[in-house]
Enzyme design. Structure first.
Site, mmCIF file in Angstrom:
data_model
loop_
_atom_site.group_PDB
_atom_site.id
_atom_site.type_symbol
_atom_site.label_atom_id
_atom_site.label_comp_id
_atom_site.label_asym_id
_atom_site.label_seq_id
_atom_site.Cartn_x
_atom_site.Cartn_y
_atom_site.Cartn_z
ATOM 1 N N GLY A 255 0.822 -1.196 0.000
ATOM 2 C CA GLY A 255 0.000 0.000 0.000
ATOM 3 C C GLY A 255 0.857 1.248 0.000
ATOM 4 N N GLY A 257 1.946 5.449 1.099
ATOM 5 C CA GLY A 257 2.030 6.372 2.218
ATOM 6 C C GLY A 257 2.994 5.951 3.310
ATOM 7 N N CYS A 284 5.622 -5.334 1.642
ATOM 8 C CA CYS A 284 5.735 -3.895 1.416
ATOM 9 C C CYS A 284 5.205 -3.097 2.609
ATOM 10 C CB CYS A 284 5.039 -3.534 0.108
ATOM 11 S SG CYS A 284 5.392 -1.874 -0.494
ATOM 12 N N LEU A 285 4.107 -2.370 2.456
ATOM 13 C CA LEU A 285 3.552 -1.619 3.585
ATOM 14 C C LEU A 285 3.196 -2.567 4.724
ATOM 15 C CD1 LEU A 285 2.588 1.139 4.720
ATOM 16 C CD2 LEU A 285 0.345 0.637 3.720
ATOM 17 N N ASN A 326 9.001 -1.465 -4.902
ATOM 18 C CA ASN A 326 8.333 -0.170 -4.978
ATOM 19 C C ASN A 326 8.090 0.332 -3.568
ATOM 20 O OD1 ASN A 326 6.733 2.067 -5.395
ATOM 21 N ND2 ASN A 326 4.878 0.860 -5.703
ATOM 22 N N GLY A 328 9.195 3.781 -0.710
ATOM 23 C CA GLY A 328 9.942 4.978 -0.335
ATOM 24 C C GLY A 328 10.197 5.055 1.154
ATOM 25 N N HIS A 368 8.242 -7.156 -3.780
ATOM 26 C CA HIS A 368 6.989 -7.676 -4.320
ATOM 27 C C HIS A 368 7.193 -9.046 -4.963
ATOM 28 C CE1 HIS A 368 4.109 -4.249 -3.992
ATOM 29 N NE2 HIS A 368 5.240 -3.595 -3.800
ATOM 30 N N GLU A 370 5.066 -11.149 -5.859
ATOM 31 C CA GLU A 370 4.058 -11.517 -6.860
ATOM 32 C C GLU A 370 4.524 -11.228 -8.272
ATOM 33 O OE1 GLU A 370 3.426 -7.191 -6.408
ATOM 34 O OE2 GLU A 370 3.859 -8.839 -5.038
#
Length: 401
Positions: A255, A257, A284-285, A326, A328, A368, A370
């Site tokens: 996700g 933010g 990830c998130l 992906n 930040g 990731h 996937e």
């Protein structure tokens, strides 16, 4: 008649701008939607899979610069979209290309990238020196900026500068509410096969509840393909409601933010799941918030990791895999508690890319697996999750006996 007209040479009028927060104005030629959008500029090094990248909800709040110069030449289609919540328009706020888009050349193409961007309301810009912009990001970090497209080439540049300067940036920003699903749903579609398309799962072994912080379709497909009946729940779902579904496993999705901001409501739920001893897998998130849930801290990265060619070492096996990334933000590896095992690291900069609890069936990765787009080196993690659920079930059966 001007001298340019007399000579037969007319300079093209810029129809798009990228206005950075420091006041830098970069000119280009617009494509996709018109208007303007504000976001954080990052660069992505992938050579393929631009449609999957542009529809990844993790890119909400960002403007993507592709370092590969020829983007859009294979067109777009309706099969490679990664966002699940089609009611919203999650994904990148803008896209920056070096070369103009040529006519699509691919048998799966159904629409030109320019038309596709228009339909999704995404602003595009071509004709920029993306190498120079990438170099700037690597030196100064990911800047806040406004991307603008006006076919007549008329812009209120000062207003755009002010908007770029005043945008607060992603630090402290919870973007999950704009990309998560509005209601619970089930998923049974499996991975795409050459000449066959997507399949359907028929005999699931386990029930997995996937918490949707901006989940990608191919994650759900691989969960289904490896034997999971998947129930997807919105990001704000309570621990009690998740437990009521009687899951064999919990999946924490990717996700956008700041994980610390989203973690204000997500982390307590994750901590409850951990305490229950339910096998849990995060990406990830989901990985970042799992890190916070077990006592670590997260940090904003200088330039982030975005691409389909990032080497990661699995410290549990010694193997190196090429991954799709992906993000930040990252888990600060120096803050990992002693009861947490660091399982994966980036071979680019040594940053944390995976953790596991030593006393619970819980693990996560930053990248990731996937692979949509990207290499398929990391598909094994879904089988690792299946094995964990199988062992957990066997352990419960043994204890009951």
């Amino acid at each position: 008649m001007t001298s340019e007209q007399a000579s037969g040479w007319v300079d093209p009028v810029p129809t798009a701008l990228l206005v950075l927060a420091d006041g830098t104005v970069l000119e280009g030629f617009g494509l996709g939607a018109t208007g303007h959008a504000v976001g954080e500029v990052c660069f992505n090094t992938a050579m393929t899979g631009y449609e999957e990248i542009l529809t990844d909800p993790s890119y909400a709040g960002q403007i993507i610069t592709f370092t590969f110069p020829h983007i859009g030449n294979v067109g777009t289609n309706e099969e490679d979209i990664e966002t699940v919540n089609m009611a919203a328009t999650p994904g990148a706020r803008g896209v920056i290309l070096h070369a103009p888009i040529t006519h699509p050349s691919n048998y799966r193409s159904t629409r030109h990238l320019d038309q596709w961007l228009k339909s999704r309301g995404v602003i595009g810009l071509s004709g920029l020196d993306t190498r120079a912009l990438t170099s700037l990001i690597r030196t100064k970090g990911m800047p806040n900026a406004v991307i603008a497209h006006a076919p007549d080439g008329r812009f209120d540049t000062e207003a755009l500068k002010q908007q770029a300067r005043e945008w607060p940036g992603l630090l402290g920003m919870d973007l999950v509410p704009m990309v998560t699903s509005g209601q619970r749903f089930t998923w049974d579609e499996t991975a795409w096969q050459w000449g066959e398309g997507y399949g359907r799962q028929s005999a699931p072994e386990f029930h997995v509840v996937a918490v949707d912080y901006g989940i990608k379709r191919n994650i759900l497909r691989l969960l289904a393909a490896t034997g999971c009946r998947v129930t997807v729940v919105p990001a704000m779902t309570s621990a009690e409601d998740i437990l009521a579904l009687n899951p064999d496993g919990i999946f924490l999705s990717n996700g956008p933010g700041d994980p610390a901001a989203t973690g204000e409501y997500a982390v307590p739920v994750i901590q409850t799941m951990i305490a229950q001893g339910i096998p849990t897998f995060g990406i990830c998130l989901g990985h970042q918030m799992l890190g916070i849930a077990v006592g670590a801290k997260t940090m904003k990265m200088h330039q982030g990791h975005h691409g389909a060619n990032h080497p990661v070492k699995d410290l549990t096996t010694g193997n190196v895999e090429i991954t799709s990334m992906n993000h930040g933000f990252a888990v600060d590896r120096t803050t990992l508690p002693k009861h947490i095992e660091e399982t994966h690291i980036s071979l680019f900069d040594g940053s944390n890319c995976g953790i596991a609890l030593r006393d619970r069936p819980v693990f996560s990765v930053q990248y990731h697996p996937e692979a949509s787009p990207g290499p398929r080196d990391s598909h094994y993690l879904f089988n690792r999750f299946m094995k964990m659920m199988r062992e957990h079930r066997a352990g419960r059966a043994g204890a009951a006996a």
